[in-house]
Write a protein that holds these residues in place. Structure first.
Motif, mmCIF file in Angstrom:
data_model
loop_
_atom_site.group_PDB
_atom_site.id
_atom_site.type_symbol
_atom_site.label_atom_id
_atom_site.label_comp_id
_atom_site.label_asym_id
_atom_site.label_seq_id
_atom_site.Cartn_x
_atom_site.Cartn_y
_atom_site.Cartn_z
ATOM 1 N N ASN A 61 -94.505 70.667 18.212
ATOM 2 C CA ASN A 61 -95.527 70.007 19.023
ATOM 3 C C ASN A 61 -96.489 69.263 18.104
ATOM 4 O O ASN A 61 -96.250 69.156 16.891
ATOM 5 N N PHE A 62 -97.564 68.741 18.664
ATOM 6 C CA PHE A 62 -98.482 67.933 17.857
ATOM 7 C C PHE A 62 -99.099 68.743 16.726
ATOM 8 O O PHE A 62 -99.370 68.204 15.639
ATOM 9 N N ARG A 63 -99.326 70.041 16.954
ATOM 10 C CA ARG A 63 -99.915 70.877 15.906
ATOM 11 C C ARG A 63 -98.987 70.975 14.696
ATOM 12 O O ARG A 63 -99.409 70.818 13.554
ATOM 13 N N THR A 64 -97.703 71.285 14.959
ATOM 14 C CA THR A 64 -96.778 71.469 13.837
ATOM 15 C C THR A 64 -96.401 70.134 13.196
ATOM 16 O O THR A 64 -96.142 70.077 12.000
ATOM 17 N N LYS A 65 -96.379 69.064 13.980
ATOM 18 C CA LYS A 65 -96.107 67.735 13.393
ATOM 19 C C LYS A 65 -97.199 67.363 12.402
ATOM 20 O O LYS A 65 -96.921 66.822 11.320
ATOM 21 N N PHE A 66 -98.433 67.643 12.765
ATOM 22 C CA PHE A 66 -99.553 67.352 11.872
ATOM 23 C C PHE A 66 -99.496 68.244 10.636
ATOM 24 O O PHE A 66 -99.710 67.800 9.506
ATOM 25 N N TYR B 292 -101.788 81.809 12.288
ATOM 26 C CA TYR B 292 -102.411 80.541 12.656
ATOM 27 C C TYR B 292 -103.530 80.810 13.653
ATOM 28 O O TYR B 292 -103.397 81.661 14.539
ATOM 29 N N ASP B 293 -104.625 80.074 13.529
ATOM 30 C CA ASP B 293 -105.760 80.239 14.438
ATOM 31 C C ASP B 293 -105.926 78.956 15.248
ATOM 32 O O ASP B 293 -106.433 77.953 14.750
ATOM 33 N N LYS B 294 -105.492 78.992 16.511
ATOM 34 C CA LYS B 294 -105.569 77.799 17.355
ATOM 35 C C LYS B 294 -107.009 77.344 17.576
ATOM 36 O O LYS B 294 -107.279 76.161 17.758
#
Length: 346
Positions: free
Chosen positions: A89-94, A61-63
């Motif tokens: 977190n919000f990244r994985t929820k999305f 994954y590239d933040k």
């Protein structure tokens, strides 16, 4: 023909947290020997899992480019896979918004708040590797009873994990010291490390490796400089900033004991089954991040304001830094003697 079970684990950061997922990865294989396991992590931490033989595919994954990464990752994840989201977190929820078979790690925000702000210790103290496995219980995953793993390239094709098979008698010849940490409040004082090294040197004929990454170089150089200034014949080698995580793991393997702050190298040492003396300042073992599955002791001070954080701070909010100031070199040395005597008597 039995259908293959697919799993995708997500833990984006950081070094220690990802090492702590290794017990879950192996426990999935113990429960589902034919399972296909993919793992999504930030590309900065590729080394932690690169040679784990239980992982079929490491997805990076590239933040810095999260939107593009999300599109790529969604295409990588099979619709029928069982997803274990340990980041939550919000990244994985999305990322996971359209997937159905998802087990999410409980963040325990209330428990952490009560412990950090009101010093109320939970009745059931968490152990993070076991909480990771507990997250996967909906998929019938159970802990296999073993510790952590950090695989080296030359070990990947073996049908066993070498550190788990290494049962040699304890001999005190080389000590690894990891004096750094990302956050200031998790770093024991440099002068105390110097004093501790001197105390050990004066009683035991051992050599020392200073371990750490690029960010730890200044601390390690300061320790070497202070020791050299006293013109003592201490055998000490500064390896900080010169090696990869994989090479650091090999250096840890060559040590008989590790003295470390609460940091990622502590968990790598646990995964390599090296006994640990851990120094905890602003954090506490009740947060769940004590060394797992390895002989260890924790040196800490009884200070009423601990813990002031669950991850570490850039400075002491009380401005006295008693959580580290009150852990003396003499106290750690006494614990060191007791611990090594115990290890030698086993």
């Amino acid at each position: 023909m039995k259908k293959q079970t697919n799993f995708t684990i997500i833990r984006l950061s950081s070094i220690g947290d990802i090492v702590l997922t290794s017990a879950l990865i192996r426990s999935i294989k113990s429960t589902y020997p034919e399972a296909k396991i993919d793992f999504i992590t930030d590309k900065a931490f590729k080394e932690v899992l690169e040679f784990n033989p239980h992982i079929n595919k490491l997805i990076l994954y590239d933040k810095k480019n999260s939107l593009a990464s999300n599109d790529i990752l969604r295409n990588e994840i099979c619709e029928e896979t069982k997803i274990i989201d340990l980041q939550n977190n919000f990244r994985t929820k999305f990322l996971l918004r359209n997937f159905k078979q998802v087990a999410k790690m409980k963040k325990r925000r209330l428990q952490k708040l009560l412990l950090v702000h009101f010093k109320k210790t939970p009745k059931e103290q968490p152990i993070i590797p076991l909480l990771y496995i507990q997250t996967a219980e909906k998929f019938c995953i159970k802990h296999d009873g073993n510790g952590l793993e950090f695989w080296l390239e030359e070990e990947k094709k073996l049908d066993y994990y070498p550190p788990a098979e290494n049962k040699q008698n304890f001999k005190l010849q080389r000590i690894g010291i990891a004096p750094g940490a990302k956050h200031f409040t998790k770093r024991w004082l440099t002068e105390n490390f110097v004093e501790l090294i001197e105390k050990i040197h004066n009683k035991f004929n051992v050599e020392f490796y200073l371990l750490g990454g690029i960010s730890d170089m200044k601390i390690c150089e300061e320790i070497v400089e202070k020791i050299n200034r006293k013109k003592q014949s201490i055998k000490i080698q500064n390896t900080s900033g010169q090696t990869s995580l994989l090479t650091s793991a090999k250096l840890i393997d060559s040590c008989d004991i590790i003295i470390t702050n609460d940091t990622g190298l502590m968990h790598i040492a646990a995964a390599r089954h090296i006994p640990i003396i851990a120094i905890f300042g602003s954090t506490v073992k009740e947060l769940g991040f004590a060394p797992f599955g390895v002989e260890h002791i924790i040196c800490e001070a009884e200070v009423s304001c601990r813990p002031c954080t669950h991850i570490g701070r850039a400075k002491c909010p009380k401005k006295h830094f008693d959580c580290m100031q009150k852990i003396t070199a003499e106290k750690v040395f006494q614990d060191f003697e007791k611990f090594t005597n115990y290890l030698q008597s086993k």
